[in-house]
Design a protein around this motif. Structure first.
Motif, short mmCIF file in Angstrom:
data_model
loop_
_atom_site.label_atom_id
_atom_site.label_comp_id
_atom_site.label_asym_id
_atom_site.label_seq_id
_atom_site.Cartn_x
_atom_site.Cartn_y
_atom_site.Cartn_z
N VAL A 38 0.88 -1.18 0.00
CA VAL A 38 0.00 0.00 0.00
C VAL A 38 0.91 1.22 0.00
CG1 VAL A 38 -1.75 1.30 1.27
CG2 VAL A 38 -1.81 -1.20 1.28
N SER A 43 -5.46 5.87 -4.56
CA SER A 43 -5.60 4.96 -5.72
C SER A 43 -4.70 5.34 -6.89
CB SER A 43 -7.06 4.92 -6.22
OG SER A 43 -7.89 4.56 -5.17
N CYS A 60 -6.58 -1.82 -3.70
CA CYS A 60 -7.09 -0.82 -2.75
C CYS A 60 -8.36 -0.18 -3.26
CB CYS A 60 -6.05 0.25 -2.47
SG CYS A 60 -5.82 1.40 -3.84
FE1 FES Z 1 -1.75 3.12 -4.10
FE2 FES Z 1 -3.50 1.10 -4.30
S1 FES Z 1 -2.20 1.57 -2.64
S2 FES Z 1 -3.02 2.59 -5.78
#
Ligand code: FES
Ligand code: FES
Length: 156
Positions: A38, A43, A60
């Motif tokens: 992560v 995103s 995510c």
């Molecule tokens: Fe960054 Fe999913 S953790 S895009």
């Protein structure tokens, strides 16, 4: 809470999750598959990319319940009997990583790019399709080289 079940790296797995539990949380915190990273909460970074039913997904951006009944592959599922997947080997051989934080997502995205575009995918396509994966170290040049080398290896 509800139970989700899915095949992860070829093995049936299930667990109790909340409606809001993200797929990446289920993989990392319930199944302890911490190779999926992560790197942001917007995103954008792509460190969390896995394959769901054969297609790359930012884990995510997906709820665990949305993957219920599906087939999930993470970076841990690529090596075969201790032998790296051709794309992993290509990243190693071409210095396609420095700190390695982005690498699991890069490799999972790269495999999907080759699966969809073929092993002679051109550089412009690779660069465009990797826009959703951010690397803070390499300047991308060796990553693109690695994807081409991996594409050739995957093509046999
Ligand atoms: Fe960054 Fe999913 S953790 S895009
Ligand atoms: Fe460090 Fe890509 S190798 S973020």
């Amino acid at each position: 809470m509800q139970t989700v079940s899915m095949n992860v790296n070829g093995e049936p797995k299930s667990g109790e999750v909340e409606d809001r539990t993200l797929l990446v949380e289920f993989l990392r915190e319930h199944l302890r598959l911490t190779g999926t990273h992560v790197g942001c909460d917007t995103s954008q970074c792509g460190a969390c990319v896995v394959h769901v039913n054969g297609v790359s997904v930012k884990s995510c951006t997906m709820l665990a319940v949305q993957a219920d009944g599906g087939d999930v592959t993470t970076i841990e599922g690529l090596a075969n009997n201790g032998e790296l997947h051709p794309m992993q080997q290509a990243f190693k051989d071409n210095h396609g990583l420095q700190c390695g934080f982005c690498t699991p997502g890069m490799v999972m995205s790269a495999i999907d790019i080759v699966n969809r575009n073929g092993s002679d995918v051109d550089e412009a396509t690779v660069r465009k399709e990797l826009e959703g994966n951010i690397c803070r170290c390499t300047g991308y040049h060796n990553i693109v080289k690695a994807v081409h080398a991996g594409a050739k290896n995957m093509g046999g």
